[in-house]
Design a protein around this motif. Structure first.
Motif, mmCIF file in Angstrom:
data_model
loop_
_atom_site.group_PDB
_atom_site.id
_atom_site.type_symbol
_atom_site.label_atom_id
_atom_site.label_comp_id
_atom_site.label_asym_id
_atom_site.label_seq_id
_atom_site.Cartn_x
_atom_site.Cartn_y
_atom_site.Cartn_z
ATOM 1 N N TYR A 113 0.751 -1.121 0.058
ATOM 2 C CA TYR A 113 -0.086 -0.095 0.166
ATOM 3 C C TYR A 113 0.981 1.248 -0.114
ATOM 4 O O TYR A 113 2.202 1.273 0.659
ATOM 5 N N GLY A 141 -3.672 4.560 3.345
ATOM 6 C CA GLY A 141 -4.059 3.689 2.243
ATOM 7 C C GLY A 141 -4.594 2.322 2.542
ATOM 8 O O GLY A 141 -5.775 1.873 2.048
ATOM 9 N N ALA A 142 -3.828 1.818 3.361
ATOM 10 C CA ALA A 142 -4.146 0.402 3.707
ATOM 11 C C ALA A 142 -5.521 0.457 4.460
ATOM 12 O O ALA A 142 -6.071 -0.607 4.149
ATOM 13 N N ARG A 189 -8.461 0.881 2.258
ATOM 14 C CA ARG A 189 -8.671 -0.579 1.455
ATOM 15 C C ARG A 189 -9.169 -1.605 2.153
ATOM 16 O O ARG A 189 -10.384 -2.385 1.817
ATOM 17 N N GLU A 238 -11.417 2.244 -0.684
ATOM 18 C CA GLU A 238 -10.696 2.549 -1.790
ATOM 19 C C GLU A 238 -10.712 1.160 -2.525
ATOM 20 O O GLU A 238 -10.329 0.185 -1.753
ATOM 21 N N PRO A 239 -10.771 1.071 -3.775
ATOM 22 C CA PRO A 239 -10.446 -0.326 -4.457
ATOM 23 C C PRO A 239 -9.064 -0.490 -4.612
ATOM 24 O O PRO A 239 -8.206 0.054 -4.403
ATOM 25 N N GLY A 240 -8.954 -1.913 -4.766
ATOM 26 C CA GLY A 240 -7.516 -2.648 -4.545
ATOM 27 C C GLY A 240 -7.286 -4.034 -3.965
ATOM 28 O O GLY A 240 -8.475 -4.207 -3.222
ATOM 29 N N HIS A 241 -6.577 -4.747 -4.085
ATOM 30 C CA HIS A 241 -6.382 -5.928 -3.656
ATOM 31 C C HIS A 241 -5.633 -5.905 -2.310
ATOM 32 O O HIS A 241 -4.789 -4.898 -2.086
ATOM 33 N N ILE A 242 -5.952 -6.900 -1.363
ATOM 34 C CA ILE A 242 -5.484 -6.676 -0.127
ATOM 35 C C ILE A 242 -4.433 -8.131 0.306
ATOM 36 O O ILE A 242 -3.651 -8.218 0.495
#
Length: 401
Positions: A45, A50-51, A54, A59-63
């Motif tokens: 991240y 930002g982490a 998420r 917020e979009p995105g992979h974890i």
């Protein structure tokens, strides 16, 4: 004129074959032509904030690849486009897909109804596992929708069916059963493995959730295992996603990539296999050593009219019973030179199995007969070999009985 103004920029405007080559494609900064394999477990991240965002879903995105992964996401999006579903979640195996889809709909004290003719693993989930967790279950003869109506209770939350069924190729009237389930506040889950998304669209007929063993026709070349669950965004992103996230039946990025490659040729393979299966059904239907033959689009099928109504073609499986029981069935299978003995299906290679002693061997003789599984029954999954060779192979084998 820009590319974005082209009507085919909208994936929904494309034909199925085109979607299965291009659907869900997300290229990296390198602009690769083939889908990239994001063969990693975690993601970084830009900041701690930002982490946090998420993880909160702000917020979009992979974890983490147990939750989501770019390669897996491409497979899910492509399958959703093919199926006409709002969302999808991929799993490590077909049985993981079935178990997750069913378990997401029930709690202790609920009731589930299923057609009694099921793959052995699916029936085990319904008949053995659900009661362990406090869910009562009822199995019915799925050929008559009235049997589902009789089985419904105030606490029925889910109805589960396969159609065509494994291994006898019985049919369930999806539209009729969906109406019954919905009238009682329950959801209908359809395992569509035998029909494939090429020949049958359960969601269009009223089903709420569709499951597949992607190991079968989607890969279809004996390479990798996988499963997928499809339905509305509301259903998929609620308990189904949560179960996958928290219990971990996730597909690997590599297997998802194999499935993406399989989807590119799925219509070509399934249509060719179906054409051969129809010819083999004609041959077996008239053979003096064959007691019964079931193929959905053959006029001898007892539910032929329903098959014509809800299936675009008869698909790739043929079930036939050899006169002489188990010994005769074994002689036929053992004499085959092209068709292999195995328990898989939907493969490029033709495969034959004896359900009574393999996939359904744990059931009592009474249960087997209830499901239509006789000692002489053989299940044939037709592959991509020349149809004349397959018929000659079967003709020689039947001559040995």
């Amino acid at each position: 004129m820009s590319r974005s103004s082209n009507p085919l920029s909208d994936p929904q405007k494309r034909k199925a074959q085109t979607m299965l080559v291009h659907g869900g494609m997300e290229r990296s900064q390198h602009g690769e032509t083939s889908e990239a394999i994001f063969f990693n477990s975690g993601f970084v991240y830009p900041t701690s904030a930002g982490a946090e965002a998420r993880f909160k879903g702000e917020e979009p995105g992979h974890i983490y690849s147990r939750f989501s992964n770019p390669t897996v996401e491409m497979f899910q999006q492509r399958m959703a486009l093919l199926e006409g579903a709002e969302a999808a979640r991929a799993t490590a195996t077909g049985m993981a897909a079935v178990t997750t889809a069913v378990m997401a709909q029930v709690r202790a004290g609920d009731h589930a109804v299923a057609a009694r003719a099921l793959f052995g693993g699916c029936r085990f989930v319904i008949e053995d596992y659900l009661p362990r967790w406090g869910v009562e279950t009822t199995l019915v003869d799925g050929r008559d929708p009235a049997n589902f109506e009789k089985a419904m209770r105030p606490n029925t939350k889910v109805v589960f069916v396969e159609t065509p069924t494994n291994p006898t190729l019985e049919l369930v009237d999806i539209e009729a059963v969906a109406k019954i389930a919905h009238a009682h506040g329950a959801l209908l889950i359809v395992d569509n493995v035998f029909a494939t998304a090429i020949w049958q669209k359960p969601l269009e007929l009223g089903a709420d959730i569709v499951t597949y063993s992607a190991t079968k026709h989607i890969d279809g070349q004996g390479r990798a295992m996988g499963g997928i669950i499809l339905g509305s965004k509301e259903l998929i992103e609620a308990d189904i996603h949560t179960i996958i996230r928290q219990t971990g039946p996730s597909i690997s990025p590599f297997n998802a990539w194999v499935m993406l490659k399989g989807l590119e040729t799925l219509p070509l393979r399934v249509k060719a296999m179906t054409e051969s299966a129809a010819k083999i059904a004609d041959f077996l239907a008239d053979h003096p050593k064959v007691e019964t033959m079931n193929y959905p689009h053959h006029k001898s099928h007892p539910q032929y009219e329903l098959a014509k109504q809800q299936m675009g073609a008869g698909s790739t499986l043929v079930a036939f019973s050899v006169k002489g029981g188990k010994d005769a069935a074994f002689k036929v299978a053992d004499a085959l030179a092209v068709i292999a003995i195995s328990n898989n299906l939907g493969d490029a290679k033709s495969i034959i199995s004896h359900p009574a002693t393999t996939t359904h061997q744990r059931f009592s003789d009474e249960n087997k007969l209830e499901m239509g599984i006789t000692e002489g029954l053989l299940r044939l999954s037709v592959g991509l070999e020349d149809a004349e060779d397959l018929i000659a192979d079967l003709a020689f084998a039947l001559d040995q009985v």
